[in-house]
Design an enzyme around this catalytic site. Structure first.
Site, PDB file in Angstrom:
ATOM      1  CG  PHE A  80       0.294   4.698   3.675  1.00  0.00           C
ATOM      2  CD1 PHE A  80      -0.891   4.827   4.386  1.00  0.00           C
ATOM      3  CD2 PHE A  80       0.840   3.430   3.516  1.00  0.00           C
ATOM      4  CE1 PHE A  80      -1.524   3.719   4.924  1.00  0.00           C
ATOM      5  CE2 PHE A  80       0.212   2.315   4.044  1.00  0.00           C
ATOM      6  CZ  PHE A  80      -0.978   2.459   4.749  1.00  0.00           C
ATOM      7  CB  THR A 112      -0.951   0.003   1.209  1.00  0.00           C
ATOM      8  OG1 THR A 112      -1.838  -1.099   1.078  1.00  0.00           O
ATOM      9  CG2 THR A 112      -1.782   1.278   1.258  1.00  0.00           C
TER      10      THR A 112
END
Ligand code: PEP
Ligand code: MN
Length: 668
Positions: A551, A549
């Site tokens: 960010f 992921t």
């Protein structure tokens, strides 16, 4: 046995405790250990632990089953993070120390410092006193050499580490060095350990070539018991029957010691193998096995080195190794720490005034230390503790950062805009489940928020339940919808489970901890299970292990710097510690295009003509304008900044609502 004293213990109670312990046959010493004051009780005394625990001024009593106590994880369960000036070693960071085997001249150490820093080393190494096997070999430049290395460390902003070979020299060397190294040959020189430990400086303790792990940890105990609280263990190969390599790297010592001790463990691949071509492969293996860092010998011209040339890396080899470590780090849940780019590589301000270095908000950042003390200001994330965004903050800002959970992504933007948090951390896209559209849309609504950093986190999902739960008792599974999407195949094996979406993974786990039901489980990271004292029912349930992921770190723009082209890269937003002098190499922009044929093509052509790489293009509907779209584009910033400037200028003329979201250093 260790007696941790209460913070507010009176001197009367402390004296009473001392007599209590010595009357029962212990010898007692007082010292600081981590954040605590402790009494260390050794010897063959005997005591009723419950009685001792109840005495006034006693916070807790720790007893270990090991002969070493201060070094044992039984005494201190969390990882020790050693701080050497601006550098931290331990926890989830990978820190690399590099430099020549020996300091040979002022020029040599200056040249080496420049190049290892350029590649991302955070500390400089070099021997001034060399313990050589032959008395006729080069013995080092002594104090003069250390002075040269100190100068090089200062010039390039790197703390230095050097080997101390005798107690007599320690005091003298202490003024110049930031960390002492105890060499392998001296690991069991107990007078040296006592003297060096008593000076209180951080110590890098090499494992002796024939030392067992227990003997090594007992040497660390000598250092800790003598006064220093900062010890880094260094595995550098042990003597075995194998003669092909100089020593044999004991890879298994890394996970073993990480379990037995809270101290950081680094690896010296250079002395372990002694052959240049084998250094990088074992260095990567060490990182994969959980090492907190490396110390690597690098020489500008190894064939001319006065010692250990055959095992010293060429600068290009070191640079390649650092890039490989950066790519490997997220796989093992760590991040490579880099010293910000060297002063010599700073880009000048270009004609248009674009500041590619980024900039810090003058008012907000003044007087604040960088690299530590981030606990002084808040960093907001959406969800509850243990959420992946929480882990991303730890990665970027450290364990002692002040992480503030807010109920939604919008609340993160609000907190940063209103100054309640200096920074925010929001997920923007997942490699399996795609973009987090809500956050893309928030960027349009919050023009005063800029992107100042990017973090990539490997996501390993676990099914987490109450202590009495098992895969058979589960009926309901809670998680963020992204968690469900990323574990599709695992969930498909259990069609009977009811899925209950939550706003974040940390919250899903927190709800199970509150309700303590055996039929409800959550999908989240292992850290969340540990945090809430729950059980991991199954680990690694994500469909594809290559699950990352991205960010974004958010910060507020300085007012008035929003959209004028000459200040595109100068968002004026505060930058996280350590990011201030990084040269951004990636930027995010958003724009809409006129509703006419070829308008998006015309924009992309501007990038393509200049060789600007586009790593992402995402379109989002414009609220209130049906069938019109905003385009989000991530681009690389080329070396030649004027090329980037002109591309942005031209894009502005071809687009509507062009907005520069921020420039940052790409996370690999
Ligand atoms: C060194 O690091 O320069 C050195 C001499 O290492 P070791 O003590 O591990 O042989
Ligand atoms: Mn050496």
């Amino acid at each position: 046995m260790i007696v941790v004293l209460s913070k507010n213990i009176s001197s009367h109670d402390k004296d009473r405790l001392r007599s209590f312990l010595s009357e029962r046959g212990f010898s007692v010493r007082e010292q600081v250990f981590g954040d605590d004051d402790i009494l260390g009780a050794t010897g063959k005394g005997s005591v009723d632990i419950r009685e001792l625990s109840l005495l006034p001024g006693v916070e807790r009593v720790a007893q270990t089953s090991k002969p070493y106590e201060l070094a044992s994880r039984e005494t201190k369960s969390d990882d020790t993070i050693v701080t050497i000036g601006p550098v931290k070693i331990g926890g989830s960071r990978i820190s690399v120390i590099a430099g020549p085997c020996a300091i040979e001249s002022r020029e040599q150490i200056m040249e080496t410092a420049a190049l290892v820093r350029e590649s991302g080393a955070v500390m400089l190494r070099g021997g001034a006193y060399k313990p050589r096997t032959s008395p006729y070999a080069f013995q080092g430049l002594g104090m003069k050499g250390l002075e040269y290395m100190k100068e090089a460390g200062d010039a390039y902003g790197m703390p230095i580490v050097t080997e101390v070979v005798s107690p007599e020299l320690a005091q003298q060397m202490m003024v110049l060095t930031d960390m002492f190294q105890i060499g392998a040959r001296n690991m069991q020189n107990y007078e040296l350990l006592k003297k060096v430990g008593s000076l209180g400086k951080p110590v890098l303790l090499k494992r002796g070539p024939a030392a067992t792990i227990e003997e090594w940890l007992l040497s660390a105990e000598y250092l800790l018991a003598s006064g220093t609280k900062d010890v880094i263990l260094c595995e550098r190969g042990i003597r075995t029957f194998e003669t092909y390599t100089r020593n044999t790297l004991d890879i298994s010592a890394i996970p073993v010691v990480r379990k037995l001790s809270h101290l950081p463990v680094i690896v010296d691949p250079s002395h372990a193998v002694g052959i240049r071509a084998k250094v990088s492969p074992v260095a990567l293996a060490a990182i994969a096995a959980g090492a907190n860092g490396l110390t690597v010998e690098v020489h500008p011209r190894p064939e001319e080195a006065l010692s250990d040339g055959p095992q010293s890396l060429y600068p290009e080899q070191f640079e390649k190794l650092m890039r490989d470590i950066e790519a490997l780090a997220p796989v093992v849940g760590k991040e490579l720490m880099r010293t910000p780019a060297p002063v010599s590589a700073e880009r000048k301000m270009v004609s248009g005034g674009f500041n590619l270095k980024g900039s810090s908000a003058p008012a907000a950042q003044k007087g604040e230390p960088t690299g530590k003390g981030t606990g002084e200001y808040a960093i907001a994330f959406s969800g509850e503790s243990g959420a992946y965004a929480d882990q991303a903050i730890i990665r970027a800002f450290g364990e002692d950062s002040n992480r503030v959970a807010v109920p939604s992504f919008k609340a993160v933007f609000d907190a940063v805009l209103e100054g309640k948090a200096r920074f925010g951390m929001v997920p923007i896209e997942n490699s399996l489940a795609g973009s987090v559209h809500e956050n893309y849309d928030l960027f349009i609504r919050y023009p005063d928020i800029a992107i100042v950093g990017e973090i990539k986190l490997r996501i390993v999902h676990c099914l987490i339940g109450a202590k009495n739960a098992s895969l058979d008792t589960v009926r309901i599974v809670r998680s963020h919808p992204q968690g469900f999407a990323q574990c599709r195949e695992f969930l498909d094996q259990h069609p009977e489970w009811v899925l209950e979406p939550t706003t974040d993974t940390g919250g899903a786990v927190a709800s199970i901890a509150r309700e303590n039901l055996s039929d409800v489980a959550a999908i989240a990271g292992e850290v969340a299970a540990q945090l809430y004292g729950l059980k991991v029912l199954k680990e690694g349930i994500e469909t594809n292990p290559l699950n990352y992921t991205r960010f974004f770190i958010l910060s507020r723009r300085e007012s008035g710097t929003e959209m004028e082209v000459p200040s595109l890269l100068h968002t004026g937003a505060a930058l996280p510690p350590g990011y201030e002098s990084q040269i951004p190499n990636k930027a995010s922009i958003v724009f809409s295009t006129p509703n006419e044929p070829g308008s998006l093509f015309a924009c992309l052509k501007i990038l393509s003509e200049r060789g600007i790489n586009m790593s992402k293009l995402e379109s989002r509907p414009i609220p209130g304008k049906p069938w019109r779209y905003m385009f989000y584009v991530d681009v690389s910033i080329p070396e030649e900044e004027t090329v980037f400037d002109s591309a942005m200028e031209e894009l502005k003329t071809k687009t509507e609502d062009f907005r520069f979201l921020g420039a940052y250093r790409a996370s690999l």
